[in-house]
Design a protein around this motif. Sequence first.
Motif, mmCIF file in Angstrom:
data_model
loop_
_atom_site.group_PDB
_atom_site.id
_atom_site.type_symbol
_atom_site.label_atom_id
_atom_site.label_comp_id
_atom_site.label_asym_id
_atom_site.label_seq_id
_atom_site.Cartn_x
_atom_site.Cartn_y
_atom_site.Cartn_z
ATOM 1 N N THR A 79 0.878 -1.165 0.000
ATOM 2 C CA THR A 79 0.000 0.000 0.000
ATOM 3 C C THR A 79 0.913 1.212 0.000
ATOM 4 N N GLY A 80 0.622 2.148 -0.820
ATOM 5 C CA GLY A 80 1.480 3.324 -0.886
ATOM 6 C C GLY A 80 2.714 3.069 -1.733
ATOM 7 N N ALA A 132 -0.879 -6.109 -12.416
ATOM 8 C CA ALA A 132 -1.639 -5.063 -13.094
ATOM 9 C C ALA A 132 -3.135 -5.316 -12.975
ATOM 10 N N GLN A 133 -3.532 -6.581 -13.105
ATOM 11 C CA GLN A 133 -4.959 -6.908 -13.007
ATOM 12 C C GLN A 133 -5.544 -6.461 -11.675
ATOM 13 N N THR A 134 -4.802 -6.717 -10.611
ATOM 14 C CA THR A 134 -5.285 -6.321 -9.289
ATOM 15 C C THR A 134 -5.511 -4.814 -9.234
ATOM 16 N N VAL A 135 -4.539 -4.080 -9.738
ATOM 17 C CA VAL A 135 -4.614 -2.624 -9.684
ATOM 18 C C VAL A 135 -5.758 -2.104 -10.559
ATOM 19 N N LEU A 136 -5.933 -2.702 -11.728
ATOM 20 C CA LEU A 136 -7.028 -2.305 -12.621
ATOM 21 C C LEU A 136 -8.377 -2.589 -11.969
ATOM 22 N N PRO A 194 0.021 12.444 -18.547
ATOM 23 C CA PRO A 194 -0.843 12.621 -17.373
ATOM 24 C C PRO A 194 -1.753 11.401 -17.204
ATOM 25 N N MET A 195 -1.799 10.846 -16.001
ATOM 26 C CA MET A 195 -2.654 9.681 -15.745
ATOM 27 C C MET A 195 -3.404 9.933 -14.443
ATOM 28 N N PRO A 196 -4.688 10.287 -14.574
ATOM 29 C CA PRO A 196 -5.420 10.717 -13.383
ATOM 30 C C PRO A 196 -5.522 9.646 -12.295
ATOM 31 N N ASP A 197 -5.614 8.371 -12.701
ATOM 32 C CA ASP A 197 -5.834 7.326 -11.700
ATOM 33 C C ASP A 197 -4.642 6.393 -11.555
ATOM 34 N N LEU A 198 -3.461 6.894 -11.859
ATOM 35 C CA LEU A 198 -2.287 6.012 -11.869
ATOM 36 C C LEU A 198 -2.142 5.261 -10.544
ATOM 37 N N GLY A 199 -2.050 3.904 -10.651
ATOM 38 C CA GLY A 199 -1.949 3.107 -9.432
ATOM 39 C C GLY A 199 -0.751 2.180 -9.399
ATOM 40 N N LEU A 200 -0.075 2.012 -10.553
ATOM 41 C CA LEU A 200 1.076 1.109 -10.605
ATOM 42 C C LEU A 200 1.922 1.451 -11.830
ATOM 43 N N ILE A 201 3.241 1.448 -11.629
ATOM 44 C CA ILE A 201 4.145 1.601 -12.767
ATOM 45 C C ILE A 201 5.008 0.355 -12.864
ATOM 46 N N ARG A 208 13.383 5.449 -16.283
ATOM 47 C CA ARG A 208 13.357 4.519 -15.152
ATOM 48 C C ARG A 208 13.445 5.297 -13.833
ATOM 49 N N ASP A 209 14.371 6.228 -13.772
ATOM 50 C CA ASP A 209 14.526 6.997 -12.539
ATOM 51 C C ASP A 209 13.310 7.887 -12.291
ATOM 52 N N LEU A 210 12.777 8.472 -13.359
ATOM 53 C CA LEU A 210 11.580 9.305 -13.183
ATOM 54 C C LEU A 210 10.390 8.454 -12.746
ATOM 55 N N ALA A 211 10.363 7.198 -13.202
ATOM 56 C CA ALA A 211 9.264 6.307 -12.791
ATOM 57 C C ALA A 211 9.288 6.109 -11.281
ATOM 58 N N VAL A 212 10.487 5.929 -10.744
ATOM 59 C CA VAL A 212 10.599 5.744 -9.299
ATOM 60 C C VAL A 212 10.179 7.033 -8.579
ATOM 61 N N TRP A 213 10.615 8.160 -9.120
ATOM 62 C CA TRP A 213 10.239 9.438 -8.511
ATOM 63 C C TRP A 213 8.722 9.628 -8.553
ATOM 64 N N ARG A 214 8.141 9.323 -9.716
ATOM 65 C CA ARG A 214 6.702 9.528 -9.882
ATOM 66 C C ARG A 214 5.902 8.617 -8.946
ATOM 67 N N ALA A 215 6.367 7.370 -8.821
ATOM 68 C CA ALA A 215 5.678 6.442 -7.922
ATOM 69 C C ALA A 215 5.747 6.955 -6.489
ATOM 70 N N HIS A 216 6.910 7.453 -6.124
ATOM 71 C CA HIS A 216 7.069 7.986 -4.782
ATOM 72 C C HIS A 216 6.143 9.185 -4.579
ATOM 73 N N ASP A 217 6.118 10.055 -5.567
ATOM 74 C CA ASP A 217 5.292 11.256 -5.479
ATOM 75 C C ASP A 217 3.802 10.912 -5.418
ATOM 76 N N ARG A 218 3.389 9.879 -6.171
ATOM 77 C CA ARG A 218 1.975 9.497 -6.194
ATOM 78 C C ARG A 218 1.639 8.507 -5.089
ATOM 79 N N ASP A 219 2.674 8.073 -4.380
ATOM 80 C CA ASP A 219 2.487 7.101 -3.307
ATOM 81 C C ASP A 219 1.883 5.787 -3.812
ATOM 82 N N ILE A 220 2.509 5.245 -4.833
ATOM 83 C CA ILE A 220 2.072 3.977 -5.426
ATOM 84 C C ILE A 220 3.296 3.079 -5.648
ATOM 85 N N PRO A 221 3.079 1.781 -5.879
ATOM 86 C CA PRO A 221 4.227 0.905 -6.145
ATOM 87 C C PRO A 221 4.780 1.050 -7.562
#
Length: 703
Positions: free
Chosen positions: A175-176, A198-202, A275-282, A303-316
């Motif tokens: 979570t987060g 991905a299925q779980t997140v969708l 932009p992804m309004p409901d982004l839940g997993l990268i 790759r590095d921005l993906a980690v940053w974005r996940a951290h910022d959005r609080d998602i895995p």
Amino acid sequence: MIDTLNSDPPSSEPQASSDDCFWLRVAIDVPLAGLFDYRCAHAVAPGCRVIVPFGRRKLMGIVVETPDTPSFEAKQVREVDEVLDDLPPFPSDWMRMAAFAAQYYQRPLGEVMLPTLPAGLRKVTAYQGKRSAGGPVRRLDKRASKSSPKPIQAKEAPALNEEQIQAVQAIDAITGYKAVLLHGVTGSGKTEVYLRAAQTVLARGRQVLFMVPEINLTPQLEQSLRSSLAVAAGPDSLAVLHSGLSDGERLRAWLRVQRGEARILLGTRLSIFTPMPDLGLIIVDEEHDASYKQQEGLRYSARDLAVWRAHDRDIPVVLGSATPSLESWAHAQRGNYLKLSLEHRARDVELPVVQLVDTRRLAMQQGFSPQLIEAIQGRLEHGEQSLVFLNRRGYAPVLNCGSCGWVSQCPRCTAYTVLHRAGARRNYLQCHHCGYQARVPASCPDCGDQDLHPMGRGTQRVEEYLAELFPEARIARIDADSTRLKGSAEALFAKVHAGEIDILVGTQMVAKGHDFANLGLVGVLNADGMLFAQDFRAPERLFAQLMQVAGRAGRHVRGGKVIIQTDYPEQPVYQALVKHDYVGFARYGLEEREAIGLPPYAFQALLTAEARELATAIEFLTQARALPEQSPDAYYMASAITLYDPVPLRVLRVANIERAQLLIESAQRPALQAFLAQWSVSLPELAGGHRVRWQLEVDPLEI
Ligand code: ADP
Ligand code: ZN
Ligand code: ZN
């Protein structure tokens, strides 16, 4: 980047100031630091696009702030030309990521934001031209096809094995924010793990961003994504983004994602900026792949921005690879990333046997050892496919005169021209750096002798030789030359999958991601070329590449085998490959890096300069290097920074431009960041004085 400090200043037509006007601080795609203030009669939210006057031009801009007062005299602030309302404002998380990238990679915000948009959204002419018809978004919506999505056959998903189940459960439980490093040997079924996660997140109503290094090479993946995720998110829920799309296709896909209509975005590095309004997993597949690094303009790592974005959005975020980058591996070792391992192949097959053939004392035939030829023969007899891997396209890397030693060289680069065969009399020499082409001379330009012969070999020559050796075999070559036409790569791969090919010759294009069912043997020619490259990452890259190409062998058939021909079988890279020992290789590699203080134990940036003459480039770099000494007070923490000597690039001249670079290093990332921020302010003026082009790259992959 050329210095344009003094060009096109915002002109200062005086404007009547009025009390009821709103101030907008706008990012524009110009190589100038900072943002630009405009006025508008009504309020405009941050994240909106506006068309603004800039000098005598009109430019697209994005509103970043709405300050109470402008940063210079109100009378001089010009009015926006048009506020665009065909899209909702960019969401704040998108704005944050752009701001982070601008600051981290030392680029003006406008140069980060605008180039990430589909072309139509950043062109003023798309809105104000004669035929603009309300702009590209409205035009597209008007003729939005009502075509119903293609019916998809839901594919039967395999029952997961124990390792896969563990991995999926671990990801589902997050979570987060959490970065996961999924380390799975080739063929271990990482894709299936991504799909289930991905299925779980969708199913939870969120969106998924699924990044891959190159898309057009793996149509297979798109298919399985479509069929297995359709169930969780509806039949038309996938959007695909890569640089091979037309402007219209790209805009359509981008809009569907941004509006939340598409629930899964499958894309290459550029998709990180969608932009992804409901982004839940990268998901970042093959996270070690250099394609995630943009090599021009904003030199970001997706790759590095993906980690940053996940951290910022609080998602895995899940980073997957059989050969993770040492940076990611170090993070996992330190416990920053959660490490999940798949140590066995998913199908009931073993990893291929890797055999090193010591070529030093062998009688080689056209680059082939007797062992490799015999092995190909054996696979042919068993009706299995073989792959011959050679990372060099063309017929021969150079043409040579037997009597005087002349070699074919590019007149514009410090590089040989490569001989390409294109049928009788249409052979040509081509430079792989600048594209220069020339006819093959009938005789030596220096001595007139007609004894010109190709030296060394590329994929074309290998293909030719194999056709001589095995006249019955169906042979195909896959490289940048044989796949130039749109769709031709897909067509060739389809033939391989359909079993219409016996021997496949290819460059790194064939190494990535393919799941060839009937491929039993992989032969590697000329691997040593990368062994002694100057770049400290060369062994890591070689290991990853060979592991990946080796991983194509025996994925479905038993008895898979890999033959690597080398003059240096004792090298640690090859020894680790024989044992399929990524972990050992990584341990050894990290120890070495730590001992000499290289990334990931140090942080680097690279200042590159280009000029007509090397001396100019070096002079600029030398002065840039001296800046901190000249005004030490201006540099916070400069003492923690090492500035190396400027050096010419290995390929010094490309298209008549000579290049040099200066490496900047620090043991502390914040110190490096602070230094670069201060230093880069002085660079434009210095470069302008020397008339050099320059660029600053943070976390360079190649030095
Ligand atoms: P990787 O990406 O890890 O190299 P893939 O995801 O391509 O591996 O999987 C390799 C092969 O194994 C594919 O053909 C895939 O369909 C198959 N596979 C994956 N998981 C399973 C499983 N649990 N049972 C049987 N086959 C599987
Ligand atoms: Zn000659
Ligand atoms: Zn050239």
